[in-house]
Every structure is written in C-alpha cells, then in structure tokens.
Design an enzyme around this catalytic site. Structure first.
Site, PDB file in Angstrom:
ATOM      1  N   TYR A  63     -38.686  60.525  27.682  1.00  0.00           N
ATOM      2  CA  TYR A  63     -40.010  61.001  28.573  1.00  0.00           C
ATOM      3  C   TYR A  63     -39.712  62.352  28.496  1.00  0.00           C
ATOM      4  CZ  TYR A  63     -40.592  56.162  30.035  1.00  0.00           C
ATOM      5  OH  TYR A  63     -40.857  55.014  30.133  1.00  0.00           O
ATOM      6  N   SER A 199     -47.322  50.087  32.921  1.00  0.00           N
ATOM      7  CA  SER A 199     -48.874  50.241  32.738  1.00  0.00           C
ATOM      8  C   SER A 199     -49.483  49.188  33.880  1.00  0.00           C
ATOM      9  CB  SER A 199     -49.198  49.824  31.406  1.00  0.00           C
ATOM     10  OG  SER A 199     -50.476  50.196  30.995  1.00  0.00           O
ATOM     11  N   PRO A 200     -48.928  49.122  35.092  1.00  0.00           N
ATOM     12  CA  PRO A 200     -49.541  48.093  35.934  1.00  0.00           C
ATOM     13  C   PRO A 200     -51.078  48.422  36.363  1.00  0.00           C
ATOM     14  CG  PRO A 200     -48.223  49.829  37.321  1.00  0.00           C
ATOM     15  CD  PRO A 200     -48.201  50.159  35.817  1.00  0.00           C
ATOM     16  N   LEU A 201     -51.612  49.458  35.761  1.00  0.00           N
ATOM     17  CA  LEU A 201     -52.960  49.709  36.373  1.00  0.00           C
ATOM     18  C   LEU A 201     -53.848  49.733  35.276  1.00  0.00           C
ATOM     19  CD1 LEU A 201     -52.635  52.403  39.107  1.00  0.00           C
ATOM     20  CD2 LEU A 201     -53.212  50.104  39.381  1.00  0.00           C
ATOM     21  N   GLN A 203     -53.557  51.546  32.510  1.00  0.00           N
ATOM     22  CA  GLN A 203     -53.537  53.043  32.438  1.00  0.00           C
ATOM     23  C   GLN A 203     -54.961  53.586  33.133  1.00  0.00           C
ATOM     24  OE1 GLN A 203     -53.328  53.377  28.008  1.00  0.00           O
ATOM     25  NE2 GLN A 203     -51.056  53.631  28.199  1.00  0.00           N
ATOM     26  N   GLY A 204     -55.154  53.020  34.137  1.00  0.00           N
ATOM     27  CA  GLY A 204     -56.347  53.411  34.932  1.00  0.00           C
ATOM     28  C   GLY A 204     -57.617  52.671  34.718  1.00  0.00           C
ATOM     29  N   LEU A 206     -58.152  49.848  35.580  1.00  0.00           N
ATOM     30  CA  LEU A 206     -58.456  48.888  36.886  1.00  0.00           C
ATOM     31  C   LEU A 206     -58.972  49.777  38.003  1.00  0.00           C
ATOM     32  CD1 LEU A 206     -55.343  46.604  36.899  1.00  0.00           C
ATOM     33  CD2 LEU A 206     -57.762  46.154  36.255  1.00  0.00           C
ATOM     34  N   GLY A 208     -61.784  51.776  38.042  1.00  0.00           N
ATOM     35  CA  GLY A 208     -63.237  51.618  37.941  1.00  0.00           C
ATOM     36  C   GLY A 208     -63.821  52.908  37.472  1.00  0.00           C
ATOM     37  N   LYS A 209     -62.908  53.886  37.129  1.00  0.00           N
ATOM     38  CA  LYS A 209     -63.500  55.176  36.551  1.00  0.00           C
ATOM     39  C   LYS A 209     -64.063  55.268  35.388  1.00  0.00           C
ATOM     40  CE  LYS A 209     -61.601  59.953  35.925  1.00  0.00           C
ATOM     41  NZ  LYS A 209     -60.324  60.643  35.959  1.00  0.00           N
TER      42      LYS A 209
END
Length: 328
Positions: A63, A199-201, A203-204, A206, A208-209
């Site tokens: 990373y 990646s629990p979201l 990558q965004g 979820l 709603g953006k």
C-alpha cells in the site's frame, strides 16, 4: 457505546471491534494522495477512529509502496493496545519482507500477518512453512491469508504445523457476495476462521452517491463492474431501502450496509478512511443491530436488483488481488 461492540478473532481470545481501519488509500497516488488528502488528514482519521471505538488497523507492504505502513508506524507509536494487521506480497522472501514491515510499523511483533494473495512463486505448503517460521521467531503473533478461495484456504490451513489459521481477508459486501456463493463463508464459519471483509462498502456504491448519471471519476472505481451505468440503475431501489432503514436508526445507507456485514457470524470489516468525517461515519455502523425484518427487506431488494458482474467481476478480482484490493 460503539466501543463495547466486539467480535472474537477466531480462537485467539482477541476481541476486535466490528470494523477496523483500512489503509489502502494511505499514500496511494491512485486514490489522490498528495492532492485531495495527505498525512495530516489520514493521521487525524486514525485518531478519530480509535477515539470512537476502533481497536485495530489493516495495512500491507504494497500500500503506497510501504507508505501506509510508515504512516501507521508514526501514528501508532506508543499505542500498544491497537491490534495491527499487515500483509506480505508473496513474490519475495517473507523474512526480509516482514523485517521491513516491522521497521516501517515501528513494532517488534506484527499481530496478524497475512499472505496477500495466492502466489505465482511459492506453493501453498512453502508459504505456510515460511509464515510458521516467522511465528516461531516471534516476529508475528497470528497467521492469516487474503484472497484465498475455499480450496486454497483449506490447503494452507492443513499445511500449517499448528493448523492455527485465524483469518482470510476477501472482498465481501452487500452487492458482491462471492464468499457466500462459493461456500467460503460457510467453511470459515465451520472452522472458526474470521472473515475480514475488504471493500465492505463496494467502494462507495452503497453510499448512494453514484448513479447512472453520476459515475465515479477515479480509475480504481471505473475498473469495478458494480459502477457500470446498468448496475447503478439496478441498485437504486436497494439504495432506497437502505436509506429508509438507515433513517429509522439515524444512520446513512452505507452504515446499514456495513452493519449488514458484521451481523454475519465471524465477519469483521475494514472500511477505509482518509478524513475525520469518513472515520466518524464508519464508526456509526457500530453500536446497533438490524432487525430480522430489516434484514429480510434488504435481502428482497438485493434479489430484485439482479446485479450483473460476470467476467468483469473476475477481472476486477484479479486486478485488485494483484494491486491491493479495494478497502472502501
């Protein structure tokens, strides 16, 4: 209090907060490091995460080409109560790699050391033996893997002298459910091996953006088939359900998605944070639980979404396993 939430790490007796702090974005140019955020912002997100109940962090030697570990080393200096997980790229000598990671992290012992992905260089048996040697030397406390399927996980587990594999870190979220579909999750639950969801979201996705008319600008998300216009259109009703449920709990749709994850047996998650605001938002996923009725609504909406991932998903998994995996 969010800090009272704890999930056991396999059979170790260690109690982890349901979410850790993922740090792939730290020092990573592909996420905008040095432009939209830098050291000040990420170290502030670390402080806020720990303040609000997070008790562990996840990083890797690749990373930011080691920058993530260095930043954590500075930010965690003197904080011995924080559980540190890192990963080795299985392309070179594990002992030398671990020595470099310990130096960057400014620790004598890494709490959890994970093989970052299946190796094109070493056999599973060789990797297990190398990890066991590091543990015997006292350089690492616990052994894990990442991006290993069910067969490789079992083989690695069988190849460890102690048999004590404590974690497998894989991509898992409400939209991308390969660990369920492949029965990996069931196997880990049966073996009492913790699943660390990266990646629990999604990558965004979820949050709603993003919508069919508002696609993400960055290369990393554009690689992910979840962000195709068709899929973003398909998940809009699901996002609507998450917003309704979140509203009942005073939470955002993304926090509902996170809570859905660690309500599963033996699952913890590592959302990324590169600002205080993101850290505050992530930790609001803790300290409450979805009801059975709410979970049923989510599952129904997910089934109706009929997300199409196919070949794109397989290519994404390959690319992300090589280049670091999404932590958002």
């Amino acid at each position: 209090m969010a800090g009272k939430d704890r999930i056991p790490l396999a059979k170790t007796g260690i109690q982890l907060s349901p979410i850790g702090l993922g740090t792939w974005q730290w020092g990573a140019k592909e996420w905008g490091w040095g432009g939209t955020y830098g050291e000040k912002e990420v170290l502030a997100s670390l402080d806020k995460s720990l303040e609000l109940g997070v008790n562990w962090v996840d990083t890797a030697e690749i990373y930011g080409m080691g920058r993530s570990e260095e930043l954590l080393g500075r930010g965690l200096k003197g904080r011995n109560e924080v559980f540190i997980a890192s990963k080795v790229a299985p392309l070179h000598d594990f002992e030398k790699a671990c020595e470099r990671s310990r130096k960057r992290l400014q620790v004598d012992v890494i709490d959890l050391y994970q093989v970052h992905w299946p190796s094109p260089v070493y056999s599973i048996q060789q990797m297990a033996r190398m990890m066991a040697r590091l543990q015997k030397k006292g350089w690492i406390r616990h052994i894990g893997v990442s991006n290993f399927n069910k067969w490789r996980t079992r083989k690695f587990q069988e190849s460890l002298p102690s048999g004590e594999l404590v974690a497998n870190q894989v991509k898992y979220n409400l939209l991308e459910r390969e660990p369920e579909e492949s029965s990996l999750l069931t196997y880990l639950q049966e073996q009492n091996v913790t699943l660390i969801a990266y990646s629990p979201l999604a990558q965004g996705a979820l949050s709603g953006k993003y919508t069919p008319s508002n696609l993400p600008p960055d290369f990393v998300r554009r690689l992910n088939p979840v962000f195709s216009r068709d899929n973003l259109g398909r998940i809009e009703p699901l996002i609507g359900v998450l917003k309704e449920i979140g509203g009942a709990h005073g939470r955002s749709p993304a926090m509902v998605g996170l809570n859905w994850l660690f309500s599963r047996k033996g699952v913890v998650a590592i959302p990324g944070a590169k600002s205080v605001g993101q850290a505050e938002e992530n930790t609001r996923a803790m300290g409450w639980r979805l009801t059975e009725a709410e979970t049923a609504r989510i599952e129904k909406a997910y089934g109706e979404a009929r997300i199409q991932l196919g070949l794109g998903q397989r290519l994404t998994r390959l690319a992300q396993s090589i280049f670091g995996g999404g932590r958002a």
